[in-house]
Design an enzyme around this catalytic site. Structure first.
Site, PDB file in Angstrom:
ATOM      1  N   HIS A  45      16.936   2.454 116.538  1.00 49.14           N
ATOM      2  CA  HIS A  45      15.554   2.963 116.452  1.00 49.14           C
ATOM      3  C   HIS A  45      15.158   3.663 117.757  1.00 49.14           C
ATOM      4  CE1 HIS A  45      14.356  -0.477 113.442  1.00 49.14           C
ATOM      5  NE2 HIS A  45      14.681   0.611 112.767  1.00 49.14           N
TER       6      HIS A  45
ATOM      7  N   ASN B  66      18.588  13.530 108.108  1.00 50.44           N
ATOM      8  CA  ASN B  66      18.922  12.115 108.246  1.00 50.44           C
ATOM      9  C   ASN B  66      19.773  11.769 107.020  1.00 50.44           C
ATOM     10  OD1 ASN B  66      18.974   9.352 108.379  1.00 50.44           O
ATOM     11  ND2 ASN B  66      16.765   9.103 108.669  1.00 50.44           N
TER      12      ASN B  66
ATOM     13  N   ARG C 128      16.838  -8.583 106.846  1.00 48.14           N
ATOM     14  CA  ARG C 128      17.789  -9.097 107.851  1.00 48.14           C
ATOM     15  C   ARG C 128      17.213 -10.315 108.554  1.00 48.14           C
ATOM     16  NH1 ARG C 128      18.018  -3.467 110.093  1.00 48.14           N
ATOM     17  NH2 ARG C 128      19.516  -2.358 108.806  1.00 48.14           N
TER      18      ARG C 128
ATOM     19  N   ARG D 283      20.138  13.091 112.724  1.00 50.67           N
ATOM     20  CA  ARG D 283      20.092  11.713 113.211  1.00 50.67           C
ATOM     21  C   ARG D 283      21.516  11.154 113.133  1.00 50.67           C
ATOM     22  NH1 ARG D 283      18.256   6.380 110.073  1.00 50.67           N
ATOM     23  NH2 ARG D 283      18.238   4.991 111.854  1.00 50.67           N
TER      24      ARG D 283
ATOM     25  N   GLU E  54       9.882  10.035 113.754  1.00 51.90           N
ATOM     26  CA  GLU E  54      11.270  10.211 114.205  1.00 51.90           C
ATOM     27  C   GLU E  54      11.762  11.633 113.947  1.00 51.90           C
ATOM     28  OE1 GLU E  54      12.099   6.254 112.150  1.00 51.90           O
ATOM     29  OE2 GLU E  54      13.705   6.323 113.633  1.00 51.90           O
TER      30      GLU E  54
END
Ligand code: AMP
Length: 393
Positions: A173, A2, A234, A84, A377
């Site tokens: 995601h 990643n 955010r 990823r 993940e």
């Protein structure tokens, strides 16, 4: 792997049983004080603070650490490297073996993922130079959401303008939503095709998804990860006219507003903290700003639970995952409070109990299962990568 703009996270997994052999993180690549933290399975972590100039130097340093554990990257047992990739646009609906054409397409998507895709590309190119003989596989954050119907994926704006600039809702995601929705079905002892699940991925970034029979039908992030839930930094949903107002009346530039909404909003903008542990501690001490931030966070979450309940029509399970979802029992309790008419409730004992794997927290006999399902993940990236490589022989 990643790869971020100045970091690389990695894991080495044994796909015979999914066991993690090693994991680690290289941070602050290209800065004077880079750091490598490497953790072999079952042993102490090793940390190194030394300048690491670029991603190639980072991967070489990782390869050295792995070799020291007898897990060299030159091993013939290494089957593939899975990466990823944040944005796969509409084209990449599945994990994909990377070749020149795939690299070019990931590059073409940079305008919609200016922070992420360039870093992901650098990681792929560097890994290829280290082991050019190995398949490199891209696993896209957007792929799971490509099954969304047009009614959920399109913004209600002029179609020609939207299409000219590839403006639509992609969602992110996806690797986590795919893994967690499947693991939730497993927890219920049912096939993914037979269950409808609302997944709440609540980490520093946060998103919700509505999954019908294993396929995503709606998700809360959009063109970028800014849309939807209140997140650590955010804003999530708001009237888009806030932006014009800040430009015209506040005299702010597009870049300043981009930074404001992505980095200085959400929980941190509301109360100065983005860590839910700290926010709960402040709430318990009677801090009003922290309490308001928590209430705004929960209010938005509830709206999405209600919306996705309506989108799905029938809900079998609500699954909480990621840093906040897996750990913050107060968030889970508040999110479903008052939703008994929808068949949603948590058992306070089960909700408060600590646990490792997937677990139910709804009362016995509840119409809708409420579950905590830890996401993984990296395992999902490795699983998808290995399945593809095995299929291709
Ligand atoms: P993630 O992005 O999934 O790694 O989640 C990171 C976030 O999870 C942190 O910013 C915290 O807000 C939250 N978190 C982690 N551990 C806990 C905990 N024990 N209780 C509450 N929140 C937590």
């Amino acid at each position: 792997m990643n790869s971020g703009s100045s970091s690389v996270k990695y894991q080495l997994l044994d796909m015979r049983d999914g066991a993690r052999l090693a994991m680690g993180l290289v941070e602050r690549i290209g800065e004077r004080t880079s750091r490598l933290k490497h953790t072999p399975a079952g042993r102490e972590s090793r940390e190194r603070d030394e300048p690491i100039a670029d991603h190639e130097a980072a991967l070489k340093a990782v390869a050295r650490e792995l070799a020291a554990d007898g897990l060299g990257l030159d091993s013939p047992e290494l089957a593939a490297i899975g990466h990823r990739v944040v944005h796969g646009g509409r084209r990449f609906t599945e994990p994909t073996v990377i070749d020149e054409a795939v690299l070019a397409e990931i590059e073409r998507l940079i305008p919609v993922a200016p922070l992420h895709n360039p870093a992901n590309l650098t990681g792929i190119r560097t890994a290829h130079t280290l082991r050019p003989d190995l398949p490199q596989v891209a696993v896209f954050d957007t792929a799971f959401h490509t099954t969304m119907p047009e009614s959920a994926a399109r913004y209600a704006i002029d179609v020609e303008t939207a299409d000219a600039h590839r403006v639509r809702r992609y969602g992110f995601h996806g690797t986590s939503h795919a893994y967690v929705s499947r693991a939730t079905a497993e927890l219920l002892g049912r096939r993914p095709e037979d269950v409808n699940v609302i997944v709440l991925h609540l980490g520093n970034g946060a998103s919700a998804s509505a999954v019908r029979g294993g396929r995503c039908v709606d998700t809360s992030m959009g063109l970028t990860p800014l849309e939807g839930l209140v997140m650590g930094t955010r804003s999530g949903d708001m009237d888009p006219a806030v932006i014009f107002h800040l430009m015209r009346v506040g005299g702010m530039s597009a870049d300043e507003i981009d930074t404001l909404l992505n980095k200085k909003s959400g929980l941190i903008g509301l109360c100065g903290d983005n860590d839910m542990r700290e926010i709960r501690r402040r709430v318990d001490e009677g801090d009003e700003r922290a309490a308001l931030a928590f209430d705004i966070y929960i209010h938005r979450l509830k709206k999405y639970i209600g919306a996705y309940y309506a989108v799905l029509g029938r809900v079998d399970a609500l699954a909480f995952t990621a840093g906040v979802g897996e750990n913050a029992s107060a968030v889970r309790e508040a999110a479903v409070a008052g939703l008994e008419q929808l068949g949603l409730a948590v058992d306070s004992g089960l909700n408060a109990a600590r646990g490792e794997g997937p677990r139910l927290i709804s009362p016995a006999g509840a119409r809708v299962a409420v579950a905590v399902v830890p996401t993984d993940e990296e395992l999902e990236i490795a699983t998808q990568t290995y399945a593809l490589v095995a299929k291709n022989g």
